[in-house]
Design an enzyme around this catalytic site. Structure first.
Site, PDB file in Angstrom:
ATOM      1  N   CYS A   2       0.818  -1.212   0.000  1.00 26.84           N
ATOM      2  CA  CYS A   2       0.000   0.000   0.000  1.00 26.84           C
ATOM      3  C   CYS A   2       0.853   1.265   0.000  1.00 26.84           C
ATOM      4  O   CYS A   2       1.944   1.285   0.547  1.00 26.84           O
ATOM      5  CB  CYS A   2      -0.870   0.042   1.249  1.00 26.84           C
ATOM      6  SG  CYS A   2      -1.871  -1.406   1.489  1.00 26.84           S
ATOM      7  N   ARG A  27       5.140   0.164  -5.968  1.00 28.95           N
ATOM      8  CA  ARG A  27       5.096  -0.672  -4.760  1.00 28.95           C
ATOM      9  C   ARG A  27       4.161  -1.867  -4.922  1.00 28.95           C
ATOM     10  O   ARG A  27       4.242  -2.822  -4.150  1.00 28.95           O
ATOM     11  CB  ARG A  27       4.643   0.168  -3.560  1.00 28.95           C
ATOM     12  CG  ARG A  27       5.628   1.254  -3.203  1.00 28.95           C
ATOM     13  CD  ARG A  27       5.001   2.261  -2.255  1.00 28.95           C
ATOM     14  NE  ARG A  27       4.772   1.723  -0.932  1.00 28.95           N
ATOM     15  CZ  ARG A  27       5.599   1.838   0.084  1.00 28.95           C
ATOM     16  NH1 ARG A  27       6.745   2.456  -0.077  1.00 28.95           N
ATOM     17  NH2 ARG A  27       5.297   1.345   1.258  1.00 28.95           N
ATOM     18  N   TRP A  73      -2.988  -2.587  -1.439  1.00 26.66           N
ATOM     19  CA  TRP A  73      -2.626  -3.969  -1.789  1.00 26.66           C
ATOM     20  C   TRP A  73      -3.390  -4.833  -0.801  1.00 26.66           C
ATOM     21  O   TRP A  73      -3.110  -4.805   0.398  1.00 26.66           O
ATOM     22  CB  TRP A  73      -1.116  -4.134  -1.645  1.00 26.66           C
ATOM     23  CG  TRP A  73      -0.569  -5.429  -2.174  1.00 26.66           C
ATOM     24  CD1 TRP A  73      -0.185  -5.688  -3.463  1.00 26.66           C
ATOM     25  CD2 TRP A  73      -0.297  -6.616  -1.430  1.00 26.66           C
ATOM     26  NE1 TRP A  73       0.294  -6.971  -3.560  1.00 26.66           N
ATOM     27  CE2 TRP A  73       0.240  -7.564  -2.338  1.00 26.66           C
ATOM     28  CE3 TRP A  73      -0.462  -6.993  -0.096  1.00 26.66           C
ATOM     29  CZ2 TRP A  73       0.623  -8.849  -1.952  1.00 26.66           C
ATOM     30  CZ3 TRP A  73      -0.093  -8.273   0.296  1.00 26.66           C
ATOM     31  CH2 TRP A  73       0.451  -9.186  -0.633  1.00 26.66           C
ATOM     32  N   ASN A  99      -1.774   1.919   5.974  1.00 26.83           N
ATOM     33  CA  ASN A  99      -0.919   0.795   5.546  1.00 26.83           C
ATOM     34  C   ASN A  99      -0.674  -0.068   6.771  1.00 26.83           C
ATOM     35  O   ASN A  99      -0.509   0.464   7.871  1.00 26.83           O
ATOM     36  CB  ASN A  99       0.452   1.285   5.058  1.00 26.83           C
ATOM     37  CG  ASN A  99       0.369   2.012   3.739  1.00 26.83           C
ATOM     38  OD1 ASN A  99      -0.704   2.126   3.163  1.00 26.83           O
ATOM     39  ND2 ASN A  99       1.500   2.502   3.289  1.00 26.83           N
ATOM     40  N   GLY A 100      -0.557  -1.382   6.570  1.00 19.90           N
ATOM     41  CA  GLY A 100      -0.279  -2.272   7.699  1.00 19.90           C
ATOM     42  C   GLY A 100      -1.498  -3.115   8.012  1.00 19.90           C
ATOM     43  O   GLY A 100      -2.463  -3.151   7.243  1.00 19.90           O
ATOM     44  N   GLU A 485      17.978 -16.962  -8.934  1.00 22.27           N
ATOM     45  CA  GLU A 485      17.575 -15.583  -9.197  1.00 22.27           C
ATOM     46  C   GLU A 485      17.011 -15.453 -10.620  1.00 22.27           C
ATOM     47  O   GLU A 485      16.007 -14.763 -10.835  1.00 22.27           O
ATOM     48  CB  GLU A 485      18.779 -14.645  -8.972  1.00 22.27           C
ATOM     49  CG  GLU A 485      18.550 -13.179  -9.260  1.00 22.27           C
ATOM     50  CD  GLU A 485      17.394 -12.530  -8.502  1.00 22.27           C
ATOM     51  OE1 GLU A 485      16.858 -13.131  -7.561  1.00 22.27           O
ATOM     52  OE2 GLU A 485      17.012 -11.419  -8.895  1.00 22.27           O
ATOM     53  N   LYS A 489      13.171 -14.270 -11.479  1.00 19.31           N
ATOM     54  CA  LYS A 489      12.857 -13.139 -12.373  1.00 19.31           C
ATOM     55  C   LYS A 489      11.819 -13.563 -13.404  1.00 19.31           C
ATOM     56  O   LYS A 489      10.884 -12.828 -13.681  1.00 19.31           O
ATOM     57  CB  LYS A 489      14.107 -12.626 -13.115  1.00 19.31           C
ATOM     58  CG  LYS A 489      15.124 -11.861 -12.315  1.00 19.31           C
ATOM     59  CD  LYS A 489      14.727 -10.450 -11.954  1.00 19.31           C
ATOM     60  CE  LYS A 489      14.003 -10.353 -10.654  1.00 19.31           C
ATOM     61  NZ  LYS A 489      14.621 -10.586  -9.406  1.00 19.31           N
ATOM     62  N   GLU A 492       8.375 -14.037 -11.723  1.00 20.75           N
ATOM     63  CA  GLU A 492       7.780 -12.789 -11.246  1.00 20.75           C
ATOM     64  C   GLU A 492       7.111 -11.985 -12.348  1.00 20.75           C
ATOM     65  O   GLU A 492       6.021 -11.470 -12.169  1.00 20.75           O
ATOM     66  CB  GLU A 492       8.864 -11.891 -10.619  1.00 20.75           C
ATOM     67  CG  GLU A 492       9.288 -12.296  -9.245  1.00 20.75           C
ATOM     68  CD  GLU A 492      10.383 -11.386  -8.690  1.00 20.75           C
ATOM     69  OE1 GLU A 492      10.301 -11.021  -7.520  1.00 20.75           O
ATOM     70  OE2 GLU A 492      11.338 -11.045  -9.428  1.00 20.75           O
ATOM     71  N   HIS A 508      17.903 -35.601  -9.044  1.00 17.16           N
ATOM     72  CA  HIS A 508      17.099 -36.100  -7.921  1.00 17.16           C
ATOM     73  C   HIS A 508      15.655 -35.606  -8.007  1.00 17.16           C
ATOM     74  O   HIS A 508      14.964 -35.540  -6.999  1.00 17.16           O
ATOM     75  CB  HIS A 508      17.736 -35.676  -6.599  1.00 17.16           C
ATOM     76  CG  HIS A 508      19.126 -36.211  -6.431  1.00 17.16           C
ATOM     77  ND1 HIS A 508      19.385 -37.550  -6.283  1.00 17.16           N
ATOM     78  CD2 HIS A 508      20.323 -35.587  -6.446  1.00 17.16           C
ATOM     79  CE1 HIS A 508      20.703 -37.732  -6.180  1.00 17.16           C
ATOM     80  NE2 HIS A 508      21.285 -36.550  -6.290  1.00 17.16           N
ATOM     81  N   LYS A 607       6.495  -4.284  -4.154  1.00 16.39           N
ATOM     82  CA  LYS A 607       7.915  -3.933  -4.115  1.00 16.39           C
ATOM     83  C   LYS A 607       8.474  -4.058  -2.699  1.00 16.39           C
ATOM     84  O   LYS A 607       9.567  -4.548  -2.491  1.00 16.39           O
ATOM     85  CB  LYS A 607       8.104  -2.510  -4.645  1.00 16.39           C
ATOM     86  CG  LYS A 607       9.549  -2.058  -4.728  1.00 16.39           C
ATOM     87  CD  LYS A 607      10.278  -2.803  -5.821  1.00 16.39           C
ATOM     88  CE  LYS A 607      11.756  -2.478  -5.845  1.00 16.39           C
ATOM     89  NZ  LYS A 607      12.502  -3.554  -6.540  1.00 16.39           N
TER      90      LYS A 607
HETATM   91  C1  G6P Z   1       9.404  -8.471  -2.560  1.00 17.90           C
HETATM   92  C2  G6P Z   1       9.980  -7.911  -3.852  1.00 17.90           C
HETATM   93  C3  G6P Z   1      11.262  -8.635  -4.197  1.00 17.90           C
HETATM   94  C4  G6P Z   1      12.242  -8.547  -3.042  1.00 17.90           C
HETATM   95  C5  G6P Z   1      11.638  -9.061  -1.739  1.00 17.90           C
HETATM   96  C6  G6P Z   1      12.512  -8.708  -0.552  1.00 17.90           C
HETATM   97  O1  G6P Z   1       8.973  -9.771  -2.768  1.00 17.90           O
HETATM   98  O2  G6P Z   1       9.042  -8.036  -4.893  1.00 17.90           O
HETATM   99  O3  G6P Z   1      11.840  -8.054  -5.349  1.00 17.90           O
HETATM  100  O4  G6P Z   1      13.387  -9.284  -3.342  1.00 17.90           O
HETATM  101  O5  G6P Z   1      10.373  -8.435  -1.504  1.00 17.90           O
HETATM  102  O6  G6P Z   1      12.525  -7.316  -0.429  1.00 17.90           O
HETATM  103  P1  G6P Z   1      13.679  -6.462   0.222  1.00 17.90           P
HETATM  104  O7  G6P Z   1      13.217  -5.048   0.023  1.00 17.90           O
HETATM  105  O8  G6P Z   1      13.727  -6.855   1.665  1.00 17.90           O
HETATM  106  O9  G6P Z   1      14.937  -6.756  -0.487  1.00 17.90           O
END
Ligand code: G6P
Length: 612
Positions: A2, A27, A73, A99-100, A485, A489, A492, A508, A607
């Site tokens: 949010c 975000r 969100w 937010n929260g 990673e 990507k 996501e 395995h 985000k």
């Molecule tokens: C969310 C974001 C990711 C990020 C993760 C951890 O899932 O979409 O891109 O890696 O949070 O976030 P941070 O800000 O703690 O690196």
């Protein structure tokens, strides 16, 4: 997650709030809303994007110099018009954005229902504003006092802004757990959940601390009190964000811009820390705690998502160079599994946003057991940066694309510097080897620049594999976290199911998935285990998997086996993650674009994840 924006001052609030909401879009959110006060308290909200809200308010009179706005969100209640913020109080005199999560909203709601209140939405936020109004009216107290009393009854996290129809000269703001920044302009205040909506108006900001309530009054100074009624002197900081960092600057998406920024961002994360001539690595932010790191018997790295992947690279680096055992933990698991933590443990918390709720909680837990906490954060002044004993900022600049790219390489750069610094001070590395590595590290930004030239080749590959339903990413050693990673990507932003696996572990389980439809991305730049990776490639080939191999320039063996190769410049094996990640970022980016996905704001993702 949010996003909050609010304004009070001499200017028209609406354009500032809408622009602010756009700035916060990165975000992640699923609905948006706005409330402006000008004799009437007008409130509009809708499911969908900020552009949907803009359509809704088009042609409406939203003049007024005080207002609040929000992107939501969904947590409590599905994303729809009713659950979107702001929420009115029962009398419609107050409106709130939040937010929260109010964890004890259910018993509070029961109590209010018994007293005759009714609710429009399924949200915890509406419960809070009803509670505040109930206190205000029944206890005959001012709004800020009512907020104070209510927040003492609340369990959970909040960043809130409240506007009162009967007081156009005041906004009440409070925070616990969820971040909130107040920008101080000339006879005006801006409020936001991070500094991005504020930076174009003022650089003077105050980050609220937990359990603080700020009273923003027109033509008055900022006043802060805690929820236990202790007056606080605002600590004003100067923002260093560059406005251009918040714009796409000609790129089609923020993600692409951020991928291309990496030669610069990696250089920035080394700036002033790596001095190749004198052979010194120094991390100013942790100097006071450096000895703790050097003499640590164990290091625990806590993080989530991409930052966790950087943590695994960090584990390999620190163990290889500094010979200290490292454990890498998902913060969400660590915080709830009663881990063994010793006072002489050093915990490294990695977070781009510095706001991830699980990472923050893991830090608090480790701190309560007496461990030393070192932060690696990108966002200056963030909650995690402030909760740690010491830390180093990654200096990658604001990362707007939800899928993390430049933050990852900056985190890995810092972890490399940290490992080298400890190794040098501990004497676990020879001088000549140390100099070899720092020279190579210094050359990485130029090599990343060169790696970016693979873009055209990647566009071609993206065209071939854009309709895949699954993908497997394999790597060994330092390339294992790179594989994870790369897979993350792709998942996501293109919504293709992908798994990152240690190449040898494939047999395995995942090998059962391989057929002629399955793209298998193999990072085959290894020196030490090159032959082993070649065998893994043979195993995939025997099952007709489509091999896309990332290889070192000039490689012949893998070239002969793979269906497609992407060549990257040669470097030290331990520095390969800084290079090999780049083509994988580009691959997922171009596949997502070809599939018509919203690259910068993928569905359901946020985000900064400020809820657990
Ligand atoms: C969310 C974001 C990711 C990020 C993760 C951890 O899932 O979409 O891109 O890696 O949070 O976030 P941070 O800000 O703690 O690196």
């Amino acid at each position: 997650m949010c996003g909050i924006v609010a304004y009070i001052g001499p200017r028209q609030a609406c354009p500032i709030l809408i622009k602010g909401l756009h700035r916060l879009e990165y975000r992640g959110y699923d609905s948006a809303g706005i409330a402006i006060l000008n004799s009437e308290l007008k409130l509009f909200k809708s499911k969908g994007k900020v552009s949907d809200l803009e359509e809704l308010i088009e042609g409406k009179d939203l003049s007024g110099t005080v207002g609040i706005a929000h992107t939501r969100w969904a947590t409590h209640g599905e994303p729809n018009d009713v659950n979107a913020h702001p929420h009115f109080s029962f009398s419609k005199n107050l409106a709130i954005i939040h937010n929260g999560i109010i964890e004890n909203y259910a018993p509070l709601k029961q109590e209010l229902l018994k007293r005759g209140f009714t609710f429009q939405s399924d949200t915890d936020t509406e419960v809070l504003i009803h509670l505040i109004e109930d206190i205000q009216l029944n206890e005959h107290v001012s709004l800020d006092k009512a907020v104070q009393i209510a927040l003492n009854q609340v369990v959970g996290a909040y960043a809130i802004v409240i506007i009162d129809k009967n007081d156009p000269d005041t906004l009440i703001v409070a925070r616990k757990g969820s971040p909130l920044v107040v920008g101080i302009g000339d006879k005006e205040f801006f409020v936001a959940s991070d500094a991005t909506p504020i930076v174009e108006y003022t650089r003077e900001v105050v980050y609220l601390n937990d359990e603080e309530i700020a009273i923003l009054k027109r033509n008055d100074e900022l006043k802060i009190r805690t929820i236990t009624n202790i007056a606080k002197t605002p600590y004003v900081q100067t923002l260093e964000i560059n406005l251009s960092a918040l714009e796409k600057e000609g790129f089609e998406h923020f993600m692409l811009k951020e991928i291309y920024e990496q030669p610069r961002s990696i250089r920035d994360s080394m700036r002033g820390r790596l001095n190749v001539k004198s052979g010194v690595v120094s991390l100013g932010g942790i100097i006071e705690y450096q000895q703790k790191l050097i003499s640590a018997k164990r290091i625990i790295i806590v993080a989530c998502g991409t930052s966790w992947h950087a943590g695994i690279v960090g584990e390999y680096l620190i163990e290889e160079l500094a010979r200290i055992p490292v454990e890498v933990e998902y913060a969400s698991e660590f915080r709830y599994r009663n881990p063994v933590i010793y006072e002489d443990d050093v915990v490294i918390a990695i977070s781009q946003s510095g706001e991830t709720a699980d990472t923050l909680a893991a830090i608090e837990l480790a701190k309560s057991k007496g461990a030393t906490i070192i932060g690696i954060c990108n966002v200056v002044g963030s909650s995690i940066a402030r909760a740690t004993h010491a830390g180093s900022y990654t200096h990658a600049g604001p990362e707007i694309g939800v899928a993390s790219t430049k933050a990852f390489t900056a985190q890995v750069t810092l972890l490399t510097l940290m490992a080298l610094m400890i190794a040098d001070r501990k004497g676990t590395i020879s001088k000549s080897r140390y100099h070899q590595i720092i020279n190579e590290l210094d050359a990485i930004p130029a090599k990343v620049e060169k790696t970016l030239l693979v873009n055209d080749k990647i566009i071609e590959l993206a065209g071939i594999f854009k309709d895949s339903r699954n993908a497997l990413y394999l790597g060994r050693g330092y390339n294992f976290p790179v594989a994870m990673e790369g897979a993350l990507k792709l998942k996501e932003i293109s919504y293709i199911h992908a798994e990152g696996y240690p190449a040898a572990e494939m047999k395995h389980g995942p090998i059962a998935l391989i057929d002629e439809e399955m793209p298998v991305v193999i990072i085959a730049t290894n020196k030490g285990t090159y032959e082993k990776v070649v065998s893994n490639i043979q195993e995939v080939k025997a099952r007709k998997g489509k091999i896309i191999a990332i290889v070192t320039e000039g490689d012949q063996t893998v070239k002969a086996l793979a269906d497609h190769i992407i060549e990257v410049p040669e470097t030290e094996e331990m520095l390969v993650p800084l290079i090999a990640t780049i083509p994988l970022q580009l691959l997922s980016y171009h596949i997502a674009v070809l599939r018509g996905c919203n690259v910068d704001q993928p569905r359901n993702l946020a985000k900064s994840v400020t809820v657990e």
